[in-house]
Design an enzyme around this catalytic site. Structure first.
Site, PDB file in Angstrom:
ATOM      1  N   SER A   1      -9.728   2.147   3.139  1.00 20.82           N
ATOM      2  CA  SER A   1      -8.843   2.867   2.252  1.00 20.82           C
ATOM      3  C   SER A   1      -7.858   1.968   1.499  1.00 20.82           C
ATOM      4  O   SER A   1      -7.259   2.411   0.527  1.00 20.82           O
ATOM      5  CB  SER A   1      -8.046   3.900   3.042  1.00 20.82           C
ATOM      6  OG  SER A   1      -7.157   3.260   3.941  1.00 20.82           O
TER       7      SER A   1
ATOM      8  N   SER B   1      -9.900  -0.221   7.270  1.00 18.22           N
ATOM      9  CA  SER B   1      -9.302  -0.037   5.939  1.00 18.22           C
ATOM     10  C   SER B   1      -8.665  -1.277   5.323  1.00 18.22           C
ATOM     11  O   SER B   1      -8.320  -1.253   4.139  1.00 18.22           O
ATOM     12  CB  SER B   1      -8.268   1.088   5.988  1.00 18.22           C
ATOM     13  OG  SER B   1      -8.912   2.333   5.975  1.00 18.22           O
TER      14      SER B   1
ATOM     15  N   LYS C   1       0.851  -1.198   0.000  1.00 18.77           N
ATOM     16  CA  LYS C   1       0.000   0.000   0.000  1.00 18.77           C
ATOM     17  C   LYS C   1       0.882   1.242   0.000  1.00 18.77           C
ATOM     18  O   LYS C   1       1.927   1.257   0.673  1.00 18.77           O
ATOM     19  CB  LYS C   1      -0.911  -0.021   1.234  1.00 18.77           C
ATOM     20  CG  LYS C   1      -1.940   1.102   1.290  1.00 18.77           C
ATOM     21  CD  LYS C   1      -2.834   0.962   2.518  1.00 18.77           C
ATOM     22  CE  LYS C   1      -3.856   2.070   2.639  1.00 18.77           C
ATOM     23  NZ  LYS C   1      -4.717   1.916   3.829  1.00 18.77           N
TER      24      LYS C   1
END
Lengths: 487, 95
Positions: free
Chosen positions: A155, A179, A80
């Site tokens: 997210s 997330s 990420k």
């Protein structure tokens, strides 16, 4: 190499690499090709690190040839984009860090490199990890591989979508209020948020420091255990990481859930929950009962209804402090034509941050400001204590609690973009877990009209093994996790 | 709980965050709406409840004060928006 290998698990890829059915370089090229072919539509990847990946893959092939390969050696994965990678852009999907190249690796990245994993790129996300749909990326939104007109969650939407689309074999995400789990649920992959302190946060760009935690997004629970083995553990560079030994997380995957006590907190079957989600989760819990677990359907955690407010005071407060560092002075974007130092700073932040980040900075600054601190921030911290106590009491009676991961299936793009409160509500089942610092997983539990539904399993601090054991037993008995998005 | 325009501008100034006129209005509406949703917190009895700042109960984590490798000046300056002679260059602080 055939396309059959596009959506392999880590453990399958490891076996095939060991059997020399293909090399890591070949497997890595296949993932890179798939990104080239698919990602224009999915939007899961913000930076492809082809050169680095092929170099790491060649190294991995040497390790495999030398008989020195671990389970992750040679396996292509995505990080990420809020975890620092030395020499590789780390943007947080923000204009503020559009050209930021860190001089160091996050501890998790160091650990993955030691394990021989191949980093093929950086995954898209909501800007600074603030959002539940990955529509708040400053670059482009990510689409759900199961239905490209819908969001992948957020997210860590890029990480989840990439794994679901077979662009990477696994990915790392971060979870501050859901997330990892909410996108895992939306994309029908397995996503674990470890206990706060289980995985080092060194090199993770800070959002809300008392809530943030890094974890894996994978095709199944076995893969999740393998990644945890590589990334968990104490780190001198993160003083909030726990000095507690790390078990071998694959040892608990024995399929045995007989006699385990499972509580179902009724507050998580919230008003406005989609009936198909409720039905699917009740059926999945029935499956756990068939496997020999005992179920109590009447658990109550009354403070759950305050979790949303507690979270949206605490997380933005911490964020407003953490994001004060983006002032255009030492790194990141700087507005060029400011009239003075202060004007430059204010405009740097005005044009460097997107709408959701600004909203949260404003909210947090307000909650911490003179006259409101006691009413909001301190009050939220006290209610946080009550939420944690309620969980502690529940875990005296139960091994785990099981809930839906999200109240709905993936929503359509744009649907909640203009209504922050509706967007925040999509994390209503996952936020309380971060508030209490607990570990929780989301695993695929079924579909409604072809759209994924995730089941959340929660345990007491540092009881990841109990979670993995139950989740693994469920996956032994069902095949939801084997269904792959066809795009 | 409705925020005034002046309150929004005050918070923005505390956060050193520039906002366009349009943003001020949007933030005013949305923040007011969000804060309204927070009012439920005031109904919770928290007498004698201590605050929780973080969930792992570690305190005073210490390490030996030893020399170790650090970043070079070049590495630290590599991401600077503007630099000069080994320094970060900024706008004049005192005019």
């Amino acid at each position: 190499m055939t396309t059959d290998h596009d959506q392999l698990t880590i453990h399958e890829a490891h076996r095939l690499l060991e059997e020399r059915r293909f090399s890591s370089v070949e497997l890595t090229r296949a993932c890179l090709d798939r990104i080239r072919y698919l990602d224009e539509r999915v939007g899961a990847v913000v930076t492809v690190t082809e050169e680095l990946a092929l170099r790491q893959a060649a190294e991995a092939d040497k390790r495999i040839a030398a008989g020195d390969a671990g389970p992750l050696t040679g396996v292509p994965m995505l990080v990420k984009d809020n975890m620092c990678t030395r020499g590789v852009l780390t943007t947080c999907s923000s204009k503020m860090l559009e050209s930021f190249v860190p001089p160091y690796n996050a501890t998790v990245v160091d650990k993955l490199e030691e394990a021989g994993a191949v980093i093929i790129g950086k995954a898209n996300m909501d800007e600074f990890a603030m959002g539940s749909s990955t529509e708040h990326s400053a670059f482009s939104p990510t689409h759900n591989p199961w239905d490209l007109s819908r969001v992948p969650g957020g997210s860590s939407g890029g990480s989840a979508a990439a794994v679901a689309a077979g662009e990477a074999i696994f990915a790392l995400g971060s979870d501050t209020g859901g997330s990892i789990r909410q996108p895992a649920g939306f994309c029908s992959v397995t996503g674990l948020k470890p206990t706060y302190g289980r995985v080092s946060r060194y090199g993770l760009v800070a959002f809300a420091s008392s809530l943030d935690q890094i974890g894996p997004l994978t095709q199944d629970v076995t893969d999740c255990a393998l990644v945890m083995n590589a990334i968990a553990g104490h780190d001198n560079r993160d003083s909030t990481s726990a000095p507690i030994p790390v078990p071998d997380y694959t040892q608990c995957l024995n399929g045995d859930v007989k006699g385990l006590k499972i509580g179902i907190p009724k507050e998580y079957f919230v008003e406005g929950m989609q009936p198909e989600v409720e039905d699917t989760i009740r059926a999945a819990i029935g499956q756990l009962e068939k496997l020999g677990a005992s179920i109590d359907w009447e658990v109550s955690l009354p403070h759950t209804r305050h979790a949303l407010a507690v979270y949206y005071v605490i997380a933005p407060s911490e964020a407003s402090a953490n994001l004060a560092r983006y002032d255009g002075t030492t790194y990141g974007f700087r507005y060029k034509d400011g009239e003075s130092m202060w004007d430059t700073m204010e405009k740097t932040r005005q044009f460097g941050f997107g709408a959701e980040v600004k909203r949260r900075i404003m909210l947090g600054t307000y909650a911490l400001s003179a006259g409101y601190y006691d009413a909001y921030y301190l009050k939220a911290q006290k209610v946080r204590t009550l939420i944690r106590r309620e969980f502690d009491e529940a875990f005296e009676k139960f091994d785990v609690l099981v809930t839906p991961t999200s109240p709905t299936v993936p929503f359509t793009m744009g649907e909640k973009l203009d209504d922050p409160v509706q967007m925040y509500l999509s994390d209503v089942c996952t936020l309380p877990i971060n508030i209490a610092g607990l570990p929780a997983i989301s695993i695929p539990a079924g579909f409604a009209d072809g759209l994924p539904i995730g089941m959340q399993i929660i345990a007491k601090p540092f009881a990841e093994e109990t979670i993995l054991r139950i989740a693994h037993a469920f996956q032994q008995a069902t095949d939801w996790h084997e269904k792959r998005a066809r795009i | 709980m409705k925020l005034s325009r002046e309150e929004v501008l005050h918070i923005a100034r505390l956060a050193r965050l520039g906002l366009s006129d349009e943003e001020v209005e949007t933030v005013r509406e949305q923040l007011s709406n969000i804060l309204e949703n927070f009012e439920v917190l005031q109904t919770v009895d928290t007498d004698d409840v201590p605050p929780t700042a973080q969930s792992i109960h570690l305190s005073n984590v210490l390490r030996k004060d030893e020399e170790c490798a650090s970043f070079t000046q070049e590495e630290i300056l590599a991401n600077a928006p503007q630099k000069e002679d080994g320094f970060f260059r900024v706008r004049a602080v005192l005019e």
